[in-house]
Design a protein around this motif. Structure first.
Motif, PDB file in Angstrom:
ATOM      1  N   SER A  44       0.865  -1.459   0.037  1.00  0.00           N
ATOM      2  CA  SER A  44       0.208  -0.132  -0.074  1.00  0.00           C
ATOM      3  C   SER A  44       1.163   1.190   0.336  1.00  0.00           C
ATOM      4  N   GLY A  45       0.337   2.045   0.075  1.00  0.00           N
ATOM      5  CA  GLY A  45       1.091   3.641  -0.008  1.00  0.00           C
ATOM      6  C   GLY A  45       0.015   4.575  -0.755  1.00  0.00           C
ATOM      7  N   GLN A  46       1.059   5.924  -0.693  1.00  0.00           N
ATOM      8  CA  GLN A  46       0.287   7.269  -0.604  1.00  0.00           C
ATOM      9  C   GLN A  46       0.948   8.733  -1.051  1.00  0.00           C
ATOM     10  N   ILE A 386      -3.501  11.274  -2.027  1.00  0.00           N
ATOM     11  CA  ILE A 386      -4.432  10.252  -2.755  1.00  0.00           C
ATOM     12  C   ILE A 386      -3.562   8.816  -2.790  1.00  0.00           C
ATOM     13  N   LYS A 387      -4.329   8.455  -1.777  1.00  0.00           N
ATOM     14  CA  LYS A 387      -4.199   6.740  -1.506  1.00  0.00           C
ATOM     15  C   LYS A 387      -4.038   6.117  -3.176  1.00  0.00           C
ATOM     16  N   PHE A 388      -3.348   4.616  -3.116  1.00  0.00           N
ATOM     17  CA  PHE A 388      -3.541   4.101  -4.447  1.00  0.00           C
ATOM     18  C   PHE A 388      -3.441   2.200  -3.409  1.00  0.00           C
TER      19      PHE A 388
END
Lengths: 388, 100
Positions: A44-46, A386-388
């Motif tokens: 996960s990340g942002q 923005i989380k992706f």
């Protein structure tokens, strides 16, 4: 002492691991058949980029920044279940801040901060629903976050960490915002061994011991009542002066309540005591309050607004008083995992007649300016996470 | 410094149980429900730009003992122990159903 610490840590890991494993054998002949879960590496990340404008009464400047309230980052973690009660896990979380909002400075040339990944979490853990969780490695200390409990949903633009929004910027006399404000949020993240008890009636007790031979203890609470939510945390830190910690001890805490109608209140407080002799003796204080409201004005996602005020005393030097107040708005767009935000924060500093500039007598414009009460620094930031 | 808290440190720690006691009274009187607080500076929970509610991608996912689960929604083809990876999608990238 190091050898002793290593032995104690190793023993602690062994005890917890054996407790979990032995319980698995005692309770289940084939425990994974009962509580089996797939093992996965989860990514996960942002990305959190913003536009920052600031004015200190003498100069103003624009910056394209990475919002340090919640920096751009990547996370990879894996979890495996050993038995119905016992799991192991590991995670790597790194951030990459190009022009961090907490490090940019007026009239800087080039970009602020390291142009590469920096560590946040590099850790493993052993978790038992019965015995609690043991953490090893670089990660959150027990006390990290205890000054920052906040249910307003506006933390991405403004929370008790005042210096995250524009901490590197200077008042007109050269004192940086990060020198005037501090929310005493525990021992942050570092190399440590940490233990968390299981959650009992909403409470969780934690303690950690760092590589710098500091220790802390924290108590957290989170519970919902008839549609209302309440969360709180308190911590005590026993510091090791000269090893990344500037005082003898520190206490801090925060609490936040979110009512079912979206109205919310947040408070935080902290203190450091330096028991040195004479001028070295210094007691610092921090107070913070926020009021906010979360509502659904459009069907994209929640809208949150908030206003806060913060106060620091004696942070940079005895006699200093610093105030900050701001207003914030966040709009969530659910289907693309995006939060749009904007906020303005005013920073105010009063040296109380004692001015020792760093560097002495020369400010960032290379002018002699020993202003005891500099103009306020006003910072406006807007951007998107923005989380992706 | 020793690992054992000093008497002075213990004295300061008395304030922590006082705060805890106040919270306990509040909790005890209200009979609330637990929820997991999520710190403001962490990656937010919930769906992202390309992830659903779990909020994470499972890049590698397999049955730890090479056997399929019983629940139909997570059934995977039974792999051999030598080749335990059994991704749901042909790309080998599946989405994590639930966060940790």
């Amino acid at each position: 002492m190091r050898a002793k610490s290593l032995l104690m840590s190793t023993a602690l890991v062994g005890v917890v691991a054996m407790a979990g494993a032995s319980q698995a054998h005692a309770a289940d002949k084939d425990p994974i058949d009962e509580c089996r879960e797939d093992i996965a590496l989860k990514i996960s990340g942002q990305v959190n980029r913003a536009f920052l404008y600031a004015d200190n009464g003498v100069v103003d400047d624009f910056f394209h920044v990475d919002n340090d309230n919640s920096s751009t980052r990547l996370r990879a973690r894996a979890v495996g279940r050993v038995s119905c009660d016992f799991k192991v896990g590991a995670q790597i979380e790194v951030q990459f801040e190009s022009n961090s909002s907490s490090q940019v400075r007026f009239k800087q040339s080039g970009q602020a901060g390291p142009n590469n990944f920096t560590e946040r979490k590099l850790e493993i853990w052993f978790d038992s629903e019965t015995w609690g969780r043991l953490w090893l490695g670089q990660g959150d200390t027990a006390s990290n976050g205890t000054s920052e409990v906040d249910l307003s949903k506006t933390g991405v633009i403004g929370y008790s960490g005042i210096e995250d929004m524009a901490g590197g910027l200077e008042f007109e006399n050269g004192v940086r915002i990060s020198q005037a404000f501090n929310n005493y949020d525990g021992l942050s993240r570092t190399d440590r061994v940490r233990y968390d008890t299981p959650t009992i009636a909403g409470f969780k007790l934690s303690t950690s011991w760092t590589d710098d031979n500091e220790w802390d203890v924290a108590l957290r609470f989170a519970q919902g009542f008839n549609g209302h939510k309440f969360a709180a945390a308190v911590s005590y830190v026993d510091g090791e002066r000269g090893q990344g910690f500037s005082s003898d001890y520190q206490m801090s805490g925060s609490a936040s309540v979110l009512f079912s109608n979206g109205f919310n209140l947040t408070f935080a407080a902290g203190m450091q005591e330096d028991e040195g002799a004479g001028a070295a003796q210094r007691n610092t204080r921090f107070l913070y309050g926020k009021v906010g409201w979360i509502f659904d004005i459009i069907d994209w996602g929640f809208t949150a607004i908030a206003a806060d005020v913060a106060y620091n005393k004696n942070e940079r030097a005895s006699g200093d008083e610093a105030w900050s107040y701001g207003i914030y708005a966040v709009q969530k767009i659910d289907w693309v995992g995006t939060e749009l935000y904007a906020g303005v924060r005013v920073h105010e500093l009063d040296h109380g007649g004692t001015v020792t500039l760093v560097p002495a007598g020369v400010n960032f414009l290379n002018q002699i300016n020993a202003t005891a009460d500099p103009d306020n620094v006003v910072a406006f930031m807007t951007g998107a996470r923005i989380k992706f | 410094m020793t690992f054992s808290p000093s008497a002075q440190a213990c004295s300061r720690l008395r304030k922590v149980p006082l705060a805890a006691a106040a919270c306990l009274v509040l909790a005890g009187c209200s009979g609330g429900q637990e929820f997991a607080y999520h710190p403001v500076d962490e990656i937010p929970q919930g769906a992202g730009l390309v992830t659903d509610e779990g909020g994470e991608f499972a890049v590698v996912k397999w049955d730890p003992r090479g056997r399929s689960k019983s629940s139909p929604e997570t059934t995977v083809s039974a792999p051999s122990p030598d080749a335990p990876r059994a991704a749901k999608s042909t790309s080998g990238i599946t989405e994590a159903a639930t966060p940790e």
